[in-house]
Design an enzyme around this catalytic site. Structure first.
Site, PDB file in Angstrom:
ATOM      1  N   SER A 135       0.849  -1.196   0.000  1.00  0.00           N
ATOM      2  CA  SER A 135       0.000   0.000   0.000  1.00  0.00           C
ATOM      3  C   SER A 135       0.888   1.250   0.000  1.00  0.00           C
ATOM      4  CB  SER A 135      -0.965  -0.032   1.185  1.00  0.00           C
ATOM      5  OG  SER A 135      -1.972   0.953   1.047  1.00  0.00           O
ATOM      6  N   GLU A 239      -1.260  -2.879  -7.996  1.00  0.00           N
ATOM      7  CA  GLU A 239      -2.506  -3.238  -7.305  1.00  0.00           C
ATOM      8  C   GLU A 239      -3.120  -1.964  -6.764  1.00  0.00           C
ATOM      9  OE1 GLU A 239      -3.058  -2.854  -3.829  1.00  0.00           O
ATOM     10  OE2 GLU A 239      -1.062  -2.035  -3.458  1.00  0.00           O
ATOM     11  N   HIS A 310      -4.532  -5.443  -1.613  1.00  0.00           N
ATOM     12  CA  HIS A 310      -5.220  -5.257  -0.333  1.00  0.00           C
ATOM     13  C   HIS A 310      -6.166  -6.435  -0.106  1.00  0.00           C
ATOM     14  CE1 HIS A 310      -3.639  -1.253  -0.974  1.00  0.00           C
ATOM     15  NE2 HIS A 310      -4.040  -0.871   0.222  1.00  0.00           N
TER      16      HIS A 310
END
Length: 340
Positions: A135, A239, A310
């Site tokens: 992230s 992502e 995630h």
């Protein structure tokens, strides 16, 4: 509380440093051994829950490791885990601490890009060790790799679910030091065919190159800074989560206009969780539409759906390590160990 998207819009990046990633070949950190110490830091969002921290500590202990918290671990400054200088000091201190073998971020959130100009890259080059997270930690993974050549790890943060899937891949990559092949689980469950974690081939074929990537939003906001690697011949994996389809389209367009996508040898989109089409206006493109528009014309092997993102079950994917992707099988095969 501000959303991740609104916070990223406020990012201000530092001036170019006088050196770039092209000066450095990849440096591998040492693998983890029983009894090693894992340093836990909060370089972005604060550690809101002491119970979650304790679960992380006990999980690492169950794997045979000791833990050490950064000096400013429990600091808080609004939505940040303390002031920029203090968060940077904790990361620098962990690299300088010879008793620490791996540095793990406790949370993502927002804030890592703010401390990139404050890191001691010469210190980090002299003391290579495992740095892991995902992230917002993408900023550190890519920035440190670009400025030092250190292979960094896109994998769990402390506040994840420590299940057998994620722990298994972390163990194989960072403890056993295997040149693994990442492949999604094949589970039909009570169905006639697999319905979850399927691979979607965008462009058939195989490709080799160094793996680079991370969170698409964070990566795209680093463009124009010295904290990204050279893209020539690389395999890019990305992502994201909770992004509107138009936003994913916009960020991929940004990478295209910046000349990133045309240099790649291969492309992997992991999971874009909760990235559903909107319901307003004249409708929306779908996630598949955007990948078809933006990725298929690159004419390089590409697929989507890998266990990167995630999600509860996630791979530990090294940045800066040579790999081969097979877009038909949906695999990422390391061509070398990620650790020494």
């Amino acid at each position: 509380m501000p959303t991740r998207r609104s916070l990223l819009k406020t990012a201000v990046f530092a001036p170019f440093l006088p050196f770039s990633s092209e000066r450095f070949s990849t440096t591998k950190p040492n693998r983890l051994k029983p009894g090693d110490t894992v340093g836990l830091i909060c370089p972005a969002a604060p550690a809101y829950s002491r119970e979650t921290v304790q679960i992380t500590i006990e999980s690492l202990q169950a794997l045979g490791f000791k833990t050490k918290l950064g000096t400013h671990f429990y600091d808080r400054y609004g939505y940040l885990a303390g002031h920029d200088a203090d968060r940077a000091a904790d990361l620098n201190a962990m690299f300088a601490d010879s008793s620490v073998s791996m540095i793990m971020a406790m949370h993502g959130g927002w804030g890592c890009a703010r401390i990139l100009p404050l890191l001691d890259y010469e210190l980090i080059r002299r003391n290579p060790k495992i740095l892991i997270g995902y992230s917002d930690i993408t900023a550190l993974l890519l920035g440190i790799h670009a400025q030092t050549g250190l292979a960094t790890m896109h994998g769990p943060v402390g506040a994840v679910t420590w299940n057998s899937f994620s722990v298994g891949w972390l163990r194989e990559v960072l403890i056993d030091g295997r040149a693994v092949t990442f492949q999604n689980p094949e589970k039909k469950e009570d169905n006639l065919t697999q319905t979850k974690d399927r691979i979607f081939t965008l462009r058939s074929g195989q490709a080799r190159g160094q793996l680079v990537g991370g969170n698409l939003t964070v990566l795209s906001h680093l463009l124009g800074s010295p904290y990204l690697p050279d893209w020539k011949g690389k395999i890019l994996f990305v992502e994201d989560t909770h992004e509107d389809i138009y936003s994913v389209d916009r960020m991929l367009t940004h990478l295209k206009l910046a000349g990133v996508l045309e240099q790649l040898a291969g492309f992997v989109f992991g999971k874009c969780t909760s990235c559903e089409p909107g319901s307003g206006g004249y409708g929306s493109l779908t996630f598949d539409d955007v990948l078809t528009d933006q990725v298929v014309p690159l004419n390089v092997p590409a697929f989507a759906g890998a266990m990167i993102g995630h999600i509860t079950d996630k791979f530990t994917v090294p940045i800066g390590i040579n790999a081969e992707i097979d877009a038909d099988k949906g695999t990422i095969r390391l061509l070398e160990s990620a650790v020494l």
